[in-house]
Design a protein around this motif. Structure first.
Motif, mmCIF file in Angstrom:
data_model
loop_
_atom_site.group_PDB
_atom_site.id
_atom_site.type_symbol
_atom_site.label_atom_id
_atom_site.label_comp_id
_atom_site.label_asym_id
_atom_site.label_seq_id
_atom_site.Cartn_x
_atom_site.Cartn_y
_atom_site.Cartn_z
ATOM 1 N N THR A 144 0.837 -1.194 0.000
ATOM 2 C CA THR A 144 0.000 0.000 0.000
ATOM 3 C C THR A 144 0.876 1.249 0.000
ATOM 4 O OG1 THR A 144 -1.630 -1.241 1.270
ATOM 5 C CG2 THR A 144 -1.899 1.162 1.207
ATOM 6 N N HIS A 190 -9.478 6.265 3.578
ATOM 7 C CA HIS A 190 -10.502 5.359 4.104
ATOM 8 C C HIS A 190 -9.833 4.520 5.186
ATOM 9 C CE1 HIS A 190 -8.460 2.912 1.079
ATOM 10 N NE2 HIS A 190 -9.093 1.822 1.471
ATOM 11 N N ASP A 245 -4.910 -1.800 5.757
ATOM 12 C CA ASP A 245 -3.637 -1.639 5.045
ATOM 13 C C ASP A 245 -3.335 -0.172 4.745
ATOM 14 O OD1 ASP A 245 -5.890 -2.041 3.125
ATOM 15 O OD2 ASP A 245 -4.351 -1.713 1.601
ATOM 16 N N HIS A 246 -4.255 0.727 5.111
ATOM 17 C CA HIS A 246 -4.012 2.164 4.928
ATOM 18 C C HIS A 246 -3.734 2.887 6.240
ATOM 19 C CE1 HIS A 246 -5.142 2.415 0.590
ATOM 20 N NE2 HIS A 246 -5.535 1.195 0.913
ATOM 21 N N ASP A 304 -8.141 4.100 -2.694
ATOM 22 C CA ASP A 304 -8.535 2.905 -3.442
ATOM 23 C C ASP A 304 -9.777 3.166 -4.294
ATOM 24 O OD1 ASP A 304 -6.422 1.681 -2.220
ATOM 25 O OD2 ASP A 304 -7.606 0.246 -1.067
ATOM 26 N N HIS A 324 -2.544 1.977 -4.377
ATOM 27 C CA HIS A 324 -1.779 0.813 -4.825
ATOM 28 C C HIS A 324 -1.318 1.065 -6.259
ATOM 29 C CE1 HIS A 324 -3.241 -1.547 -1.361
ATOM 30 N NE2 HIS A 324 -4.379 -0.899 -1.556
#
Ligand SMILES: [Zn+2]
Ligand SMILES: [Zn+2]
Length: 213
Positions: free
Chosen positions: A15, A58, A62-63, A153, A194
């Motif tokens: 990410t 968001h 993974d962020h 994303d 990504h």
């Protein structure tokens, strides 16, 4: 233009975390502190930048996985901003447990992103654009002066965010791209969560999922 951007690609699903700073003042923000907070922090310190803000496109794990390690090392704590429609996801550790990742989500968000809100970083200004679809509380951050949009994303180079996770909505995602991305100038750089960067004009022509109108 004083806005400097450092991209770090980190974590189990690669990410992109974006360390952004007004290089004249040294004020810095991390847009999506994806993973390995200590590494992100070291990049800021190397440049003499002060991380004062964590801005989340968001709340997926993974962020935000690097947030706790960044915050633990800073005093005062960075201010965390997130759209309220993603607070439920944030409290569920970003949905990480379903993928076997139990992250520490870090400090509680204290700033609610809303459509049209302006965020300042030294002399640089960012416009919050509300873009549900991948998650209910997804936003993008657009800096008109620098000609860049941090799009999380929502949209990727030749791709779009998945809509099969809880809260995903394919029609909302398509509408968000048409109304909030394809209305930006064609030369606007899109810096996604990504993969490589792209531009609005390139995606209007070549994105197979959401062609330009
Ligand atoms: Zn996501
Ligand atoms: Zn992601």
């Amino acid at each position: 233009m004083p806005l400097e951007i450092v991209r770090l690609t980190l974590g189990p699903v690669q990410t992109n975390a974006y360390l952004v700073a007004d290089s004249t003042s040294g004020d810095a923000a991390v847009i999506d502190p994806s993973w390995d907070g200590a590494l992100i922090l070291a990049e800021a310190q190397k440049r003499g930048w002060r991380i004062a803000h964590l801005w989340y496109t968001h709340a997926h794990f993974d962020h935000i996985g690097g947030a706790a390690a960044i915050a633990d090392a800073l005093n005062p704590l960075p201010l965390v901003a997130l759209h309220p429609a993603d607070h439920v996801l944030w409290r569920a550790a970003g949905g990480g447990p379903a993928f076997g990742f139990n992250i520490d989500p870090g400090p509680e968000p204290s700033i609610d992103f809303v459509q049209g809100m302006r965020m300042r970083l030294g002399k640089a200004e960012f416009e919050v654009r509300y873009t549900p679809g991948h998650t209910p509380g997804h936003v993008v951050l657009y800096c008109a002066d620098a000609g860049v949009c941090f799009c999380g994303d929502l949209i990727f180079a030749n791709g779009v965010g998945r809509v099969d996770l809880p809260g995903g909505d394919v029609q909302a995602l398509i509408d968000s791209i048409h109304n909030q991305i394809y209305t930006l100038p064609d030369e606007t750089r899109l810096l996604p969560g990504h993969g490589p960067e792209t531009t609005v004009g390139e995606e209007k022509v070549s994105n197979p999922f959401v062609p330009g109108l």
